[in-house]
Design a protein around this motif. Structure first.
Motif, PDB file in Angstrom:
ATOM      1  N   SER A  75       0.816  -1.221   0.000  1.00 53.41           N
ATOM      2  CA  SER A  75       0.000   0.000   0.000  1.00 53.41           C
ATOM      3  C   SER A  75       0.847   1.268   0.000  1.00 53.41           C
ATOM      4  CB  SER A  75      -0.948  -0.008   1.190  1.00 53.41           C
ATOM      5  OG  SER A  75      -0.186  -0.077   2.368  1.00 53.41           O
ATOM      6  N   VAL A 121      -8.552  -4.593  -2.091  1.00 54.36           N
ATOM      7  CA  VAL A 121      -8.048  -3.232  -1.870  1.00 54.36           C
ATOM      8  C   VAL A 121      -6.741  -3.021  -2.636  1.00 54.36           C
ATOM      9  CG1 VAL A 121      -7.221  -1.641  -0.074  1.00 54.36           C
ATOM     10  CG2 VAL A 121      -9.035  -3.313   0.445  1.00 54.36           C
ATOM     11  N   GLY A 122      -6.626  -1.914  -3.335  1.00 54.01           N
ATOM     12  CA  GLY A 122      -5.376  -1.591  -4.029  1.00 54.01           C
ATOM     13  C   GLY A 122      -5.079  -2.482  -5.212  1.00 54.01           C
ATOM     14  N   THR A 126      -5.797   5.176 -17.834  1.00 58.76           N
ATOM     15  CA  THR A 126      -7.124   4.823 -17.324  1.00 58.76           C
ATOM     16  C   THR A 126      -7.471   3.402 -17.777  1.00 58.76           C
ATOM     17  OG1 THR A 126      -8.233   5.623 -19.313  1.00 58.76           O
ATOM     18  CG2 THR A 126      -7.913   7.210 -17.510  1.00 58.76           C
ATOM     19  N   GLU A 147      -3.750  -0.487  -9.023  1.00 60.16           N
ATOM     20  CA  GLU A 147      -2.522   0.301  -9.177  1.00 60.16           C
ATOM     21  C   GLU A 147      -1.335  -0.535  -9.662  1.00 60.16           C
ATOM     22  OE1 GLU A 147      -4.659   0.447  -6.720  1.00 60.16           O
ATOM     23  OE2 GLU A 147      -5.096   2.520  -6.151  1.00 60.16           O
ATOM     24  N   ASP A 158     -16.163   0.241  -5.784  1.00 60.22           N
ATOM     25  CA  ASP A 158     -15.729   0.600  -4.426  1.00 60.22           C
ATOM     26  C   ASP A 158     -14.207   0.673  -4.286  1.00 60.22           C
ATOM     27  OD1 ASP A 158     -18.391   0.509  -3.795  1.00 60.22           O
ATOM     28  OD2 ASP A 158     -18.309  -1.381  -2.677  1.00 60.22           O
ATOM     29  N   ARG A 159     -13.481  -0.130  -5.060  1.00 58.75           N
ATOM     30  CA  ARG A 159     -12.045  -0.268  -4.783  1.00 58.75           C
ATOM     31  C   ARG A 159     -11.151   0.205  -5.925  1.00 58.75           C
ATOM     32  NH1 ARG A 159     -13.785  -5.698  -2.517  1.00 58.75           N
ATOM     33  NH2 ARG A 159     -14.625  -5.058  -0.498  1.00 58.75           N
ATOM     34  N   THR A 160     -11.740   0.916  -6.886  1.00 60.86           N
ATOM     35  CA  THR A 160     -10.918   1.473  -7.968  1.00 60.86           C
ATOM     36  C   THR A 160     -10.992   2.993  -7.880  1.00 60.86           C
ATOM     37  OG1 THR A 160     -11.673  -0.378  -9.323  1.00 60.86           O
ATOM     38  CG2 THR A 160     -10.489   1.388 -10.460  1.00 60.86           C
ATOM     39  N   PRO A 161      -9.850   3.657  -7.693  1.00 64.75           N
ATOM     40  CA  PRO A 161      -9.893   5.126  -7.644  1.00 64.75           C
ATOM     41  C   PRO A 161     -10.569   5.681  -8.909  1.00 64.75           C
ATOM     42  CG  PRO A 161      -7.704   4.310  -7.062  1.00 64.75           C
ATOM     43  CD  PRO A 161      -8.493   3.120  -7.526  1.00 64.75           C
ATOM     44  N   LYS A 162     -11.454   6.646  -8.702  1.00 67.67           N
ATOM     45  CA  LYS A 162     -12.255   7.198  -9.812  1.00 67.67           C
ATOM     46  C   LYS A 162     -11.412   7.624 -10.998  1.00 67.67           C
ATOM     47  CE  LYS A 162     -16.626   9.053  -8.134  1.00 67.67           C
ATOM     48  NZ  LYS A 162     -16.582   8.630  -6.699  1.00 67.67           N
ATOM     49  N   GLU A 163     -10.268   8.216 -10.716  1.00 66.85           N
ATOM     50  CA  GLU A 163      -9.477   8.775 -11.814  1.00 66.85           C
ATOM     51  C   GLU A 163      -8.909   7.685 -12.738  1.00 66.85           C
ATOM     52  OE1 GLU A 163      -8.887   9.059  -8.571  1.00 66.85           O
ATOM     53  OE2 GLU A 163      -6.750   9.229  -8.095  1.00 66.85           O
ATOM     54  N   TYR A 164      -8.849   6.454 -12.256  1.00 72.21           N
ATOM     55  CA  TYR A 164      -8.337   5.375 -13.118  1.00 72.21           C
ATOM     56  C   TYR A 164      -9.458   4.602 -13.805  1.00 72.21           C
ATOM     57  CZ  TYR A 164      -4.365   6.111  -9.978  1.00 72.21           C
ATOM     58  OH  TYR A 164      -3.379   6.656  -9.231  1.00 72.21           O
TER      59      TYR A 164
END
Ligand code: UDP
Ligand code: MN
Length: 383
Positions: A60, A172-173, A69, A176, A93-99
């Motif tokens: 993390s 989670v994570g 993206t 990335e 829930d577990r993917t950052p919006k920007e990606y």
């Protein structure tokens, strides 16, 4: 049509049908018959849950500078509503919006009594899923997972494709490490560690991190690290090469995926596509890898819930196509010796795949054996 799921519209909970005429035992049997997993337990888990964060503690805090993206591509045939909803919720829930560029849902001609798209669209509204990120596609006839993935992927507009099965829960994570590894080298495929969600009780279980491989008959097998490999901290964090992908949940740069020949469109339904892609990526590009910091739970089934195409097992048909294109004469002979049924199937037209191999100027199989998979050997008495 039998309705096996309904919603509590206020809380958006998925509930299994508990009318007195449909006792739990029937729902269980229905699941075993149609999905080959315990759908009763899956329904009761609801639309989302926490999963144990099984990645190494240092994962993390790794520094990533991601500039791409992802288009998440989920194809499904006869998937249960509750597993599919959890798959999608876990991604949101577990993917950052920007990606997260988009999620493409492609229904590979599910049978009438197992349709879920309409209910899923209702749920999407109630759950507040971002409409602009969801795309709903449908096959007009049963395509099988290879063509389904390719046809779905051709509609994607993000930088990186991430293929996911319709019964996973991303951890989670998870994204990335995949995007980062593709950014570092866009001419490879990178896969998460696939954790086990047990098909009888849906427990999320951490697996021993392993590589994928195959024997001379192109049957998939696990390849284990030696005991000490993960004692070195860095090895828990860095991407490692694998002779074979362990299925077709993976990330790949979109442009590169199309250039390198997508999946073999002559393959049907299920099986061997992971080995075909792996051999192709090793011989014609920069190979296939696993990112140990990226974890995705997947419902492993003991039996395949698919009927075979007429009398031919599609796994045998697809393996024969893989072997004919990527094995050399010596290994092809072994393949047929060990896979008697494959010798009898018509593998279909391979012209396009041979042209692809020539166009890409791929290395000979010997290179792969020497450099990537030295334990892939013909039987001892043939050496
Ligand atoms: N699938 C599909 N069409 C088919 C067979 C499979 O769209 O004809 C989908 C299936 O719903 C799943 C993915 O392809 O999302 C991979 O299939 P499966 O999970 O059965 O493979 P396994 O994980 O068991 O190897
Ligand atoms: Mn699966």
């Amino acid at each position: 049509m039998e309705r096996w799921h309904n919603f509590d519209y206020k809380s958006c909970e998925v509930k299994h049908h508990l009318s007195t005429s449909q006792p739990e035992a029937d729902r269980y049997d229905f699941g075993q018959k149609n999905y080959m997993f315990n759908v009763l337990v899956s329904d009761k888990l609801g639309p989302r849950r926490d999963v144990p964060n099984v990645a190494h503690e240092k994962c993390s805090s790794l520094p990533y500078a991601i500039k791409s993206t992802a288009s998440i591509v989920i194809v499904y045939h006869n998937e249960a509503f509750s597993t599919l909803v959890r798959t999608i919720n876990s991604v949101f829930d577990r993917t950052p919006k920007e990606y997260l560029h988009e999620i493409i849902l492609y229904d590979d001609f599910s049978e009438d009594h197992l349709q879920v798209e309409q209910d899923l669209q209702k749920y999407a509204v109630l759950a507040g899923w971002d409409k602009s990120k969801l795309h709903w596609l449908k096959a007009e006839k049963r395509e099988g997972l290879m063509r389904a993935k390719v046809y779905a992927a051709r509609n994607a507009t993000g930088d990186v494709l991430v293929f996911l099965d319709s019964h996973v829960e991303v951890n989670v994570g998870w994204i990335e490490p995949l995007l980062n590894a593709i950014q570092e080298d866009p001419r490879r495929i990178v896969q998460p560690v696939i954790d086990l969600i047990k098909s009888d009780n849906f427990q999320y279980t951490q697996v021993m991190i392993s590589k994928g491989g195959f024997d001379v008959s192109l049957r998939f097998q696990w390849e284990y690290f030696d005991w000490t490999y993960f004692n070195t901290e860095e090895n828990n964090l860095k991407v490692f090469e694998t002779p074979s992908l362990t299925g077709s949940n993976f990330a790949v740069q979109k442009k590169f995926f199309h250039e390198i020949g997508e999946f073999d469109l002559g393959m049907d339904i299920w099986g061997s596509e992971n080995i075909e892609v792996s051999l192709r990526l090793w011989l014609c590009a920069n190979g296939v890898f696993i990112a140990p910091c990226s974890h995705v739970g997947h419902v492993f089934r003991t039996y395949r819930p698919y009927k075979t195409r007429s009398d031919v097992d599609t796994l045998i048909h697809n393996a024969a196509r893989t072997a004919k294109v990527w094995l050399n004469d010596k290994y092809l002979k072994h393949f047929f010796d060990y896979n008697g049924r494959a010798a009898k199937v018509d593998a279909g037209d391979l012209t396009e795949r041979f042209e692809l191999r020539n166009r890409l100027k791929c290395k000979p199989l010997e290179w792969f054996i020497e450099n990537v998979y030295p334990t892939f050997k013909p039987p001892r008495d043939e050496l």
